[in-house]
Write an enzyme that holds these catalytic residues in place. Structure first.
Site, PDB file in Angstrom:
ATOM      1  N   ASP A 173      -9.071 -15.631  -7.352  1.00 52.55           N
ATOM      2  CA  ASP A 173      -8.263 -16.848  -7.261  1.00 52.55           C
ATOM      3  C   ASP A 173      -9.100 -18.080  -6.951  1.00 52.55           C
ATOM      4  OD1 ASP A 173      -8.890 -16.000  -4.704  1.00 52.55           O
ATOM      5  OD2 ASP A 173      -6.839 -15.607  -4.096  1.00 52.55           O
ATOM      6  N   ASP A 179       0.926 -12.268   5.673  1.00 48.45           N
ATOM      7  CA  ASP A 179       2.283 -12.067   5.142  1.00 48.45           C
ATOM      8  C   ASP A 179       2.320 -10.979   4.053  1.00 48.45           C
ATOM      9  OD1 ASP A 179       0.990 -13.317   3.057  1.00 48.45           O
ATOM     10  OD2 ASP A 179       2.352 -15.032   2.916  1.00 48.45           O
ATOM     11  N   HIS A 217       0.251 -10.787   1.415  1.00 48.50           N
ATOM     12  CA  HIS A 217      -0.165 -11.190   0.061  1.00 48.50           C
ATOM     13  C   HIS A 217      -1.527 -10.601  -0.304  1.00 48.50           C
ATOM     14  CE1 HIS A 217      -2.134 -15.032   1.819  1.00 48.50           C
ATOM     15  NE2 HIS A 217      -3.117 -14.421   1.198  1.00 48.50           N
ATOM     16  N   GLU A 262       1.991 -14.414  -3.353  1.00 47.97           N
ATOM     17  CA  GLU A 262       2.779 -14.547  -2.138  1.00 47.97           C
ATOM     18  C   GLU A 262       4.007 -13.643  -2.186  1.00 47.97           C
ATOM     19  OE1 GLU A 262       1.491 -15.896   0.202  1.00 47.97           O
ATOM     20  OE2 GLU A 262       0.667 -17.894  -0.166  1.00 47.97           O
TER      21      GLU A 262
HETATM   22  C1  GLP Z   1      -6.649 -15.902   1.102  1.00 53.11           C
HETATM   23  C2  GLP Z   1      -7.178 -15.242  -0.160  1.00 53.11           C
HETATM   24  C3  GLP Z   1      -6.955 -13.749  -0.145  1.00 53.11           C
HETATM   25  C4  GLP Z   1      -7.394 -13.169   1.185  1.00 53.11           C
HETATM   26  C5  GLP Z   1      -6.570 -13.779   2.303  1.00 53.11           C
HETATM   27  C6  GLP Z   1      -6.965 -13.238   3.673  1.00 53.11           C
HETATM   28  O1  GLP Z   1      -5.327 -16.251   1.042  1.00 53.11           O
HETATM   29  N1  GLP Z   1      -6.626 -15.794  -1.344  1.00 53.11           N
HETATM   30  O2  GLP Z   1      -7.659 -13.151  -1.219  1.00 53.11           O
HETATM   31  O3  GLP Z   1      -7.239 -11.773   1.197  1.00 53.11           O
HETATM   32  O4  GLP Z   1      -6.825 -15.170   2.293  1.00 53.11           O
HETATM   33  O5  GLP Z   1      -8.017 -13.989   4.208  1.00 53.11           O
HETATM   34  P1  GLP Z   1      -8.940 -13.555   5.390  1.00 53.11           P
HETATM   35  O6  GLP Z   1      -9.821 -12.483   4.851  1.00 53.11           O
HETATM   36  O7  GLP Z   1      -9.717 -14.785   5.725  1.00 53.11           O
HETATM   37  O8  GLP Z   1      -8.065 -13.085   6.468  1.00 53.11           O
END
Ligand code: GLP
Length: 260
Positions: A67, A136, A138, A143
């Site tokens: 993404d 959440d 995702h 989402e």
């Molecule tokens: C973002 C990314 C996800 C990731 C999530 C969790 O929203 N788009 O791919 O898994 O954050 O992030 P973190 O690893 O910093 O907790």
């Protein structure tokens, strides 16, 4: 879905790196699906170390990132392009024309998204997809409510995600509201999946992903439908799992189970 639990962040990063290295050793031109966020940083560090100290070779590897924020140019320090360059690509011997990350600045999303899907297919499909999980539930930027068959598309971020990710920005208003993300359906087509999670704030999402019903309200629960999805957790992220004893029992008794 197989669940593996290790004491802490370093251990899960090392386990994940060994799994990725095994894929690359078996198939030097493998296609990797990559994630951003704080979770995979330790994995990238360990892969960089393996490249430096053990000759792990990325020369023929192709990567597709999950993404990117809409509106952020690759030079923006908050963009996922920048993140990947700084934390991984600059430190390994990957060919720059083998790196694919959704564009945050294209003026034609309708053309870009199907093109991205086509490139994945043309490159032979993703051999192993790395994932983190949002608090959440995702995955990528899919989402809650995302169709479990969704493809790469423009997505509006949830308020919770904007709040969670605001720690990387100077002020919460700087977090983009839109992103381009691979869909849940795109992710499920990967040959194998490796989801990492650490920390207490992921425990509830992890429990719902692993032990709850498959539902678009927890997009990560779609991994239950995948034939080769490994979930690697630290103690804190595993703390709300009801069947933890069983996962640990399997891990101890299965000769092929990864060990920290
Ligand atoms: C973002 C990314 C996800 C990731 C999530 C969790 O929203 N788009 O791919 O898994 O954050 O992030 P973190 O690893 O910093 O907790």
């Amino acid at each position: 879905m197989e669940v593996f639990i290790a004491p802490g962040y370093e251990q899960i990063s090392r386990i994940a790196a060994r799994i990725v290295a095994d894929v690359l050793n078996a198939k030097p031109n493998a296609v990797l699906g990559l994630a951003t966020g704080s979770t995979p940083l330790g994995l990238y560090k360990e892969l960089i170390r393996m490249h430096r100290d053990e000759g792990l070779d990325f020369a023929q590897v192709t990567t597709f990132n999950l993404d990117e924020y809409v509106g952020l140019a690759p030079t923006n320090t908050q963009s996922y392009h920048y993140f990947m360059r700084e934390n991984f690509f600059e430190h390994i011997n990957i060919a720059t024309d083998h790196i694919y990350i959704p564009s945050g600045t294209t003026s034609n999303y309708h053309a870009f998204c199907p093109w991205y899907e086509r490139r994945i297919e043309e490159c032979g499909g993703i051999d192993i997809q790395i994932l983190g999980i949002g608090s959440d539930g995702h995955i990528a930027f899919n989402e809650p409510g995302s169709s479990l068959r969704s493809r790469t598309r423009l997505k509006t971020l949830a308020k919770q995600t904007i709040e969670d990710n605001s720690r990387f920005f100077e002020q919460p208003e700087d977090v983009p509201v839109y992103a381009i993300t691979m869909g849940v359906g795109t992710i499920l087509e990967s040959r194998s999946i490796l989801l990492l999670a650490n920390g207490e704030n992921k425990a509830s999402a992890v429990a719902q992903m692993v032990e709850g019903p498959v539902t678009s309200m927890i997009p990560a629960s779609a991994l239950q439908l995948h034939p080769a999805a490994d979930v690697i957790l630290d103690d804190a992220a595993a703390s709300q799992l009801k069947m933890r004893d069983y996962y640990e029992w399997v891990q101890q008794n299965k000769p092929s189970a990864p060990r920290s």
